[in-house]
Design an enzyme around this catalytic site. Structure first.
Site, PDB file in Angstrom:
ATOM      1  N   ALA A 108      23.192  50.685  17.581  1.00  0.00           N
ATOM      2  CA  ALA A 108      22.619  50.182  16.330  1.00  0.00           C
ATOM      3  C   ALA A 108      22.643  48.658  16.320  1.00  0.00           C
ATOM      4  CB  ALA A 108      23.399  50.754  15.141  1.00  0.00           C
ATOM      5  N   GLY A 135      15.109  43.735   8.827  1.00  0.00           N
ATOM      6  CA  GLY A 135      14.536  42.378   8.816  1.00  0.00           C
ATOM      7  C   GLY A 135      14.047  41.897  10.160  1.00  0.00           C
ATOM      8  N   SER A 152      13.503  41.655  17.331  1.00  0.00           N
ATOM      9  CA  SER A 152      13.354  40.776  18.494  1.00  0.00           C
ATOM     10  C   SER A 152      14.403  39.668  18.483  1.00  0.00           C
ATOM     11  CB  SER A 152      11.953  40.151  18.503  1.00  0.00           C
ATOM     12  OG  SER A 152      10.970  41.156  18.618  1.00  0.00           O
ATOM     13  N   ILE A 160      17.003  53.591  14.638  1.00  0.00           N
ATOM     14  CA  ILE A 160      18.103  53.912  15.552  1.00  0.00           C
ATOM     15  C   ILE A 160      17.906  55.297  16.177  1.00  0.00           C
ATOM     16  CG2 ILE A 160      20.624  54.089  15.783  1.00  0.00           C
ATOM     17  CD1 ILE A 160      19.334  51.228  15.100  1.00  0.00           C
ATOM     18  N   GLU A 198      19.160  48.863  29.802  1.00  0.00           N
ATOM     19  CA  GLU A 198      18.165  49.600  29.009  1.00  0.00           C
ATOM     20  C   GLU A 198      16.758  49.351  29.552  1.00  0.00           C
ATOM     21  OE1 GLU A 198      18.540  48.959  24.826  1.00  0.00           O
ATOM     22  OE2 GLU A 198      16.588  49.806  24.366  1.00  0.00           O
ATOM     23  N   LEU A 225      -9.991  60.676  31.062  1.00  0.00           N
ATOM     24  CA  LEU A 225     -10.417  61.616  32.104  1.00  0.00           C
ATOM     25  C   LEU A 225     -10.316  63.075  31.651  1.00  0.00           C
ATOM     26  CD1 LEU A 225      -8.889  59.753  35.176  1.00  0.00           C
ATOM     27  CD2 LEU A 225     -11.324  60.244  34.823  1.00  0.00           C
ATOM     28  N   GLY A 254     -12.509  65.363  25.652  1.00  0.00           N
ATOM     29  CA  GLY A 254     -12.075  65.835  24.328  1.00  0.00           C
ATOM     30  C   GLY A 254     -10.736  66.552  24.373  1.00  0.00           C
TER      31      GLY A 254
HETATM   32  C1  LIG Z   1      11.062  54.710  18.235  1.00  0.00           C
HETATM   33  C2  LIG Z   1      11.952  53.510  18.272  1.00  0.00           C
HETATM   34  C3  LIG Z   1      13.273  53.639  18.718  1.00  0.00           C
HETATM   35  C4  LIG Z   1      14.129  52.544  18.707  1.00  0.00           C
HETATM   36  N1  LIG Z   1      15.466  52.719  19.047  1.00  0.00           N
HETATM   37  C5  LIG Z   1      16.347  51.710  18.805  1.00  0.00           C
HETATM   38  C6  LIG Z   1      17.760  51.922  18.958  1.00  0.00           C
HETATM   39  O1  LIG Z   1      18.213  52.998  19.343  1.00  0.00           O
HETATM   40  N2  LIG Z   1      18.592  50.913  18.640  1.00  0.00           N
HETATM   41  C7  LIG Z   1      18.152  49.677  18.203  1.00  0.00           C
HETATM   42  O2  LIG Z   1      18.972  48.808  17.933  1.00  0.00           O
HETATM   43  N3  LIG Z   1      16.809  49.452  18.079  1.00  0.00           N
HETATM   44  C8  LIG Z   1      15.910  50.434  18.365  1.00  0.00           C
HETATM   45  N4  LIG Z   1      14.554  50.211  18.208  1.00  0.00           N
HETATM   46  C9  LIG Z   1      14.101  48.899  17.771  1.00  0.00           C
HETATM   47  C10 LIG Z   1      13.300  48.123  18.805  1.00  0.00           C
HETATM   48  O3  LIG Z   1      14.130  47.635  19.826  1.00  0.00           O
HETATM   49  C11 LIG Z   1      12.569  47.030  18.025  1.00  0.00           C
HETATM   50  O4  LIG Z   1      11.532  47.677  17.308  1.00  0.00           O
HETATM   51  C12 LIG Z   1      12.000  45.961  18.899  1.00  0.00           C
HETATM   52  O5  LIG Z   1      13.045  45.205  19.467  1.00  0.00           O
HETATM   53  C13 LIG Z   1      11.071  45.007  18.110  1.00  0.00           C
HETATM   54  O6  LIG Z   1      11.674  44.573  16.942  1.00  0.00           O
HETATM   55  P1  LIG Z   1      10.867  44.704  15.543  1.00  0.00           P
HETATM   56  O7  LIG Z   1      10.365  46.092  15.444  1.00  0.00           O
HETATM   57  O8  LIG Z   1      11.756  44.235  14.456  1.00  0.00           O
HETATM   58  O9  LIG Z   1       9.632  43.767  15.699  1.00  0.00           O
HETATM   59  P2  LIG Z   1       9.575  42.187  15.387  1.00  0.00           P
HETATM   60  O10 LIG Z   1      10.746  41.527  16.022  1.00  0.00           O
HETATM   61  O11 LIG Z   1       9.372  42.006  13.943  1.00  0.00           O
HETATM   62  O12 LIG Z   1       8.241  41.791  16.167  1.00  0.00           O
HETATM   63  C14 LIG Z   1       6.948  42.080  15.648  1.00  0.00           C
HETATM   64  C15 LIG Z   1       5.900  41.528  16.634  1.00  0.00           C
HETATM   65  O13 LIG Z   1       6.097  40.124  16.777  1.00  0.00           O
HETATM   66  C16 LIG Z   1       6.258  39.790  18.132  1.00  0.00           C
HETATM   67  N5  LIG Z   1       7.182  38.669  18.288  1.00  0.00           N
HETATM   68  C17 LIG Z   1       8.426  38.541  17.799  1.00  0.00           C
HETATM   69  N6  LIG Z   1       8.980  37.380  18.192  1.00  0.00           N
HETATM   70  C18 LIG Z   1       8.056  36.762  18.946  1.00  0.00           C
HETATM   71  C19 LIG Z   1       7.998  35.511  19.646  1.00  0.00           C
HETATM   72  N7  LIG Z   1       9.062  34.698  19.677  1.00  0.00           N
HETATM   73  N8  LIG Z   1       6.870  35.198  20.314  1.00  0.00           N
HETATM   74  C20 LIG Z   1       5.813  36.028  20.324  1.00  0.00           C
HETATM   75  N9  LIG Z   1       5.788  37.214  19.682  1.00  0.00           N
HETATM   76  C21 LIG Z   1       6.896  37.583  19.012  1.00  0.00           C
HETATM   77  C22 LIG Z   1       6.824  41.033  18.782  1.00  0.00           C
HETATM   78  O14 LIG Z   1       6.596  41.028  20.184  1.00  0.00           O
HETATM   79  C23 LIG Z   1       6.045  42.111  18.047  1.00  0.00           C
HETATM   80  O15 LIG Z   1       4.793  42.256  18.647  1.00  0.00           O
HETATM   81  C24 LIG Z   1      13.657  51.285  18.278  1.00  0.00           C
HETATM   82  C25 LIG Z   1      12.323  51.132  17.875  1.00  0.00           C
HETATM   83  C26 LIG Z   1      11.493  52.221  17.845  1.00  0.00           C
HETATM   84  C27 LIG Z   1      10.084  52.032  17.345  1.00  0.00           C
END
Ligand SMILES: Cc1cc2nc3c(=O)[nH]c(=O)nc-3n(C[C@H](O)[C@H](O)[C@H](O)COP(=O)(O)OP(=O)(O)OC[C@H]3O[C@@H](n4cnc5c(N)ncnc54)[C@H](O)[C@@H]3O)c2cc1C
Length: 382
Positions: free
Chosen positions: A124, A129, A132, A157, A245, A340, A343
């Protein structure tokens, strides 16, 4: 590229047999239920598939990284990427925090149950918020006597609704500019801890057999000895486990793509149009050749990074490239394989449709493609 030995081949055969008999027949039911039954974990523990690299004294297999590569390739070949993801989270994304930085007492207490599949783990880090920018996380941990009191929430998570143990990133120090990274610590949290709440299970586009949850911590008291490693090193530990990972994501990507390509080759052999099988048309054959080349390139990039990682070399650049290339590759393969199939590729009854939805996550989860480019560019242009 010769990578695997006889032992790896035997292990591969046993994982494949398990997947064919005990995973494949249930995929549709798991997808519909939105979760994998907990009974699969003790079964995998019994077969020695969880904690393959962990020390035998904790119930692990004491094997090498390439054994894990085989495990993840075979799980990803199942045509159920969400099963592969749930396994990868438990074995290579969450539990390594405990194995690498937990105290001897914590490891002795929890790891045997992790390896037996009696306690499922989740990681987690991401918050509502943002994901990335890990250093910006806001969940707070305040020391109070022999406990830390955690408040905050976590988003997306994996295994979040079903896990027993959570590896949680929280901020101990205030988040001023130069303490952004150094203020973060990792904690081991038992699901039964008062104040731990699964706020909701999320409904997703793909990876539907794996449960994904939002968590919230409300004055959750965690024993101080559940701090993993030293206070304030959590950010660096998250980055260290991220390498693992991202490597696993690369492995899953080429294995998923290879299975999809096999399914597509079988389909174009069977399907006739304009007086003959699709497989006879040069444009189709060339498209398949392009996909096979991309998959092979991805596999070679990933294996090369695995060998360097196993040798203990610095591989942040290589692993970031693996994650970037393989995640984009699997989506290109998904697009073309659906195309490929015509439908039928758009129909739920075909595994290729699920593959395309599942593949979409790979450029997002575990660090987006944009973040991978940032890391690579920073290393290229320091
Ligand atoms: C199905 C699923 C399972 C997941 N499992 C886990 C888990 O087990 N544990 C956990 O902790 N997290 C988990 N995640 C979270 C995942 O790691 C995050 O969704 C991912 O790191 C992106 O963060 P965000 O969704 O907050 O996107 P944001 O950080 O808000 O980014 C949104 C967009 O902005 C872009 N962006 C952000 N910063 C920059 C930058 N500096 N320059 C250019 N572009 C940028 C990103 O590339 C993205 O396209 C999971 C996500 C999903 C969808």
């Amino acid at each position: 590229m010769k990578v695997f030995n006889e032992q790896h081949a035997m292990f591969r055969a046993s994982v494949r047999s398990f997947v064919e008999r005990e995973v494949a027949p249930h995929i549709d039911a798991w997808e519909a239920a939105g979760r994998i039954p907990k009974s699969i974990w003790p079964r995998m523990g019994e077969l020695g598939l969880l904690g393959v690299e962990y020390d035998e004294k904790y119930g692990g297999g004491g094997a090498d990284l390439l054994t894990s590569v085989v495990l993840h390739e075979e799980c990803a070949r199942s045509r159920c990427a969400s099963f592969a993801m749930a396994v990868g989270v438990h074995t290579d994304m969450a539990s390594p925090h405990l194995y690498w930085t937990g105290s001897e007492a914590l490891k002795a207490r929890y790891l045997p149950a992790v390896c037996r599949g009696e306690r499922l783990t989740a990681i987690a880090v991401t918050e509502p918020g943002g994901g990335s920018d890990v250093a910006a996380l806001r969940t707070r941990a305040v020391r109070d006597g022999d406990h830390y009191v955690l408040n905050g929430s976590k988003m997306f998570i994996t295994n979040g609704a079903t896990a027993d143990l959570y590896l949680v990133a929280a901020r101990v120090a205030a988040g001023d500019a130069d303490r952004r990274h150094r203020g973060i610590s990792m904690f081991l949290v038992e699901r039964e801890t008062p104040g731990f709440v699964v706020s909701r299970t999320l409904d997703k586009m793909g990876m539907r057999a794996s449960d994904t949850a939002e968590l919230s911590f409300q004055d959750m008291r965690v024993p101080a000895e559940h701090l993993l490693g030293r206070e304030g090193v959590g950010f660096y530990e998250v980055m260290r486990v991220f390498q693992r990972e991202r490597l696993v994501t690369g492995i899953q990507a080429h294995a998923m793509a290879e299975r999809a390509l096999e399914d597509t080759i079988a389909y174009v052999r069977e399907r006739h149009a304009f007086g003959g099988p699709l497989a006879d048309k040069q444009v189709v054959r060339h498209r398949l050749a392009d996909l096979a080349t991309l998959i092979e390139a991805s596999r070679c990039l990933t294996y090369a990074a695995c060998l360097k990682y196993q040798a203990g070399e610095e591989v942040v650049r290589e692993i970031s490239m693996v994650k970037l290339f393989s995640a984009e590759m699997v989506n290109r393969v998904a697009y073309d394989c659906v195309q490929l199939h015509g439908g039928y590729g758009y129909m739920r009854e075909y595994a290729i449709e699920r593959f395309a939805r599942d593949a979409r996550l790979l450029t997002i989860g575990g660090g987006t493609s944009e973040v991978m480019k940032e890391i690579i560019a920073r290393l290229l242009l320091p």
